[in-house]
Design a protein around this motif. Structure first.
Motif, short mmCIF file in Angstrom:
data_model
loop_
_atom_site.label_atom_id
_atom_site.label_comp_id
_atom_site.label_asym_id
_atom_site.label_seq_id
_atom_site.Cartn_x
_atom_site.Cartn_y
_atom_site.Cartn_z
N VAL A 1 76.26 14.79 47.07
CA VAL A 1 74.94 14.82 47.54
C VAL A 1 74.11 15.91 47.38
O VAL A 1 74.54 17.13 47.92
CB VAL A 1 74.94 14.41 49.16
CG1 VAL A 1 73.55 14.35 49.73
CG2 VAL A 1 75.73 13.20 49.23
N ALA B 1 68.36 15.33 48.04
CA ALA B 1 68.46 13.67 48.33
C ALA B 1 67.70 13.27 49.48
O ALA B 1 67.44 14.05 50.35
CB ALA B 1 69.92 13.57 48.40
N LEU C 1 67.98 11.49 52.25
CA LEU C 1 69.22 11.23 53.16
C LEU C 1 69.15 9.88 53.87
O LEU C 1 70.14 9.38 54.00
CB LEU C 1 69.22 12.59 54.15
CG LEU C 1 69.81 13.81 53.81
CD1 LEU C 1 69.62 14.97 54.99
CD2 LEU C 1 71.03 13.76 53.00
N ALA D 1 70.48 7.95 51.15
CA ALA D 1 72.27 8.47 50.92
C ALA D 1 72.78 7.91 52.08
O ALA D 1 74.05 7.32 51.96
CB ALA D 1 72.23 9.85 50.74
N ALA E 1 78.86 16.93 50.22
CA ALA E 1 77.32 17.25 50.48
C ALA E 1 76.98 18.65 50.55
O ALA E 1 77.77 19.66 51.15
CB ALA E 1 76.93 16.49 52.08
N LEU F 1 74.02 14.68 57.17
CA LEU F 1 74.72 13.55 56.44
C LEU F 1 75.81 12.98 57.23
O LEU F 1 75.92 11.76 57.59
CB LEU F 1 75.19 13.80 55.11
CG LEU F 1 75.83 12.55 54.32
CD1 LEU F 1 74.54 12.03 53.81
CD2 LEU F 1 76.56 13.24 53.29
N TRP G 1 73.64 11.72 44.35
CA TRP G 1 72.35 11.42 45.25
C TRP G 1 71.36 12.60 44.98
O TRP G 1 71.84 13.61 45.53
CB TRP G 1 72.74 11.22 46.70
CG TRP G 1 73.79 10.13 46.91
CD1 TRP G 1 75.15 9.89 46.54
CD2 TRP G 1 73.37 8.73 47.00
NE1 TRP G 1 75.71 8.59 46.50
CE2 TRP G 1 74.65 7.72 47.00
CE3 TRP G 1 72.15 8.02 47.47
CZ2 TRP G 1 74.80 6.62 47.20
CZ3 TRP G 1 72.25 6.54 47.54
CH2 TRP G 1 73.59 5.98 47.64
N THR G 2 70.27 12.39 44.29
CA THR G 2 69.22 13.37 44.18
C THR G 2 67.87 12.65 44.04
O THR G 2 67.78 11.67 43.27
CB THR G 2 69.73 14.17 43.02
OG1 THR G 2 68.74 15.35 42.75
CG2 THR G 2 70.06 13.74 41.82
N ASN H 1 71.67 7.54 42.96
CA ASN H 1 71.00 6.98 44.26
C ASN H 1 71.43 5.37 44.64
O ASN H 1 70.75 4.63 45.01
CB ASN H 1 69.64 7.17 43.95
CG ASN H 1 69.20 8.52 43.95
OD1 ASN H 1 69.88 9.60 44.52
ND2 ASN H 1 68.05 8.90 42.89
#
Length: 496
Positions: free
Chosen positions: A281, A285, A287, A290, A314, A322, A433-434, A455
């Motif tokens: 992450v 990202a 959130l 995510a 993360a 997260l 995740w970005t 993602n």
């Protein structure tokens, strides 16, 4: 615990117990008459008795598959006819979708929504996808530069794609029908014959699939199904000299044993083995996205998924949020029998599996942020669990837990986190995740795994190749690569 009753068709199937072995187009008891029972992992209730295949039954099934492979009833089937058979089987599976989903729930423990709207439709799609490939297995003509061609003669050289032969398909207990379909569909499209060995924990949908294979009209012996134990029927099948190929999904430890079993006649092997999939992450990202995506990636099916997002890294800027979000997501999931429409998660497949998962939470230094408790009559229900305070050398980080347990670790530097993500003997899947397009693909290219999602997590389909790097396996399933597992190339050269 309230256990809703399954539908009429499911009860009718269960009442047909004991269930026999499918060998050469008919159902038979085991040669020695032995049986075993399969039970509901939520309650321990016996669901049915099944024939317990032994070495003699393996001999009979392999012989039936060999006879069918070489017989006119199957070899004389055109690619278009094989395509129709596969599509017909898909239609029959779809007509019994609810029954098959309920059998998966009762036998394995998964939630009905997962089975009814996820795994059983995915199994059906395997047969439809590979139905289309049956008519597209092509050879090539090859221009040659042979210097010794006689004057006035021509050389015709071409390749043929031919079935590899008799296939032993050995499948795990976590997604029984889907895993069986991922092997049966391409093998049959290629013209192979198959002996299917389901896991002893979850044999019911394999037996129902066997019945539908006969109803679809496949010739006798093309598909054979042996229920029983891995150390008996599975081991005998893997080492059988009449088997040309083994297609296996399961643990890395068993996969390594199959290498030794294949030595006798140098069987071809396709192995989809363990995983310890990282989810990275980045600080930019989304959130909300995510939290839900990673949580579903680890908690769905009780974390009993080879590609589960079990290691989360993360960025320190978003780590605490997260963790808080995933813990809240896990607490919001309701445990209950898989047939209960209010339940989000069912039990793990067995008490032994639940005990194994719980054992990982006893390591020193771990902080269990949420979950971690077992419940239910058999102790098979495990709460969704979020763990922090881990180091890279913790067993919970190194080994495949195969339960609803996720570790979350903060990082500061991209090179640092990529080193951690790749510091594993496994390499099955990962996710990034970005919101940065460039960052997403740069990270994806540096992760050593067979699949990288951006993602999202656990997006799978019959058209998407799936396989492992490192100790996560050999070869790929799904897509055209999945068909290649069951084909060999023959070169033909002639003078005209």
């Amino acid at each position: 615990m309230t256990v809703p009753a399954p539908g009429t068709r499911t009860r009718e199937f269960l009442d047909r117990s004991p269930h026999g072995l499918l060998i050469d187009g008919a159902f038979w008891p085991a040669a020695d008459g032995r049986t075993f029972s399969t039970t509901d992992p939520a309650t321990g209730a016996v669901l049915g008795e099944l024939a317990r295949a032994g070495a003699g039954d393996v001999d009979a099934a392999v012989a039936a598959a060999r006879t069918a492979l070489e017989g006119a009833a199957w070899t004389g089937t055109t690619p278009a006819e094989r395509a129709k058979l596969l599509w017909r089987l898909a239609d029959l599976l779809e007509a019994d979708l609810q029954q098959l989903a309920e059998l998966e729930v009762l036998d394995q423990g998964k939630n009905l929504r997962t089975a009814r709207f996820g795994e059983v439709p995915a199994a059906i799609n395997q047969f439809r996808y590979y139905s289309g490939w049956a008519t597209k297995i092509l050879g090539q003509t090859i221009p040659t530069s042979l210097s010794r061609t006689p004057v006035g003669r021509e050389v015709l050289a071409y390749t043929r794609r031919e079935p590899v032969g008799v296939v032993a398909a050995i499948v795990p207990w976590n997604s029984p029908l889907l895993m069986a379909s991922m092997k049966l569909a391409p093998a049959l499209a290629a013209g192979c014959t198959v002996v299917l060995k389901p896991a002893e924990n979850t044999p019911l949908t394999a037996v129902r699939l066997a019945e539908l294979v006969l109803e679809a009209g496949f010739p006798a012996g093309v598909v054979n199904v042996l229920t029983g134990y891995g150390h008996e029927a599975g081991q005998a099948l893997a080492g059988h000299p009449g088997v040309d190929k083994v297609a296996f999904t399961g643990s890395t430890a068993v996969g390594k044993r199959l290498l030794r079993a294949a030595e006798g006649n140098l069987k071809r092997l396709t192995l989809e083995l363990g995983g310890k999939s990282p989810a990275i992450v980045l600080p930019d990202a989304d959130l909300t996205e995510a939290v839900e995506g990673i949580s579903r990636g680890i908690f769905d099916n009780g974390g009993q998924v080879c590609v589960a997002s079990s290691r989360v890294y993360a960025h320190r800027d978003v780590h605490d949020r997260l963790v808080e979000g995933m813990a809240a997501f896990g607490r919001g999931l309701r445990l209950g029998h898989g047939l209960d429409p209010e339940a989000d998660l069912g039990p793990l497949v067995s008490t032994a599996q639940a005990e194994r998962v719980e054992g990982y939470l006893r390591e020193d230094g771990l902080e269990v942020v949420s979950g971690g408790r077992r419940s239910g009559a058999l102790g098979t229900f495990v709460e969704p669990t979020v763990v922090t305070g881990v180091a890279q050398d913790h067993r919970i980080v190194r080994e495949e837990v195969f339960g609803p347990v996720v570790t979350v670790t903060p990082y500061d530097d991209l090179d640092e986190v990529l080193a951690w993500a790749n510091d594993s003997r496994y390499g099955l899947a990962a996710s990034v995740w970005t919101q940065g397009f460039s960052s997403a693909h740069r990270v994806a290219h540096r992760i050593r795994s067979g699949t990288v999602w951006i993602n999202c997590h656990s997006y799978l389909g019959p058209e998407l190749p799936k396989g492992g790097h490192k100790e996560s396996g050999w070869g790929y399933e799904n897509g055209p690569q999945g068909l290649e597992n069951y084909l060999e190339t023959k070169t033909v050269v002639g003078l005209l």
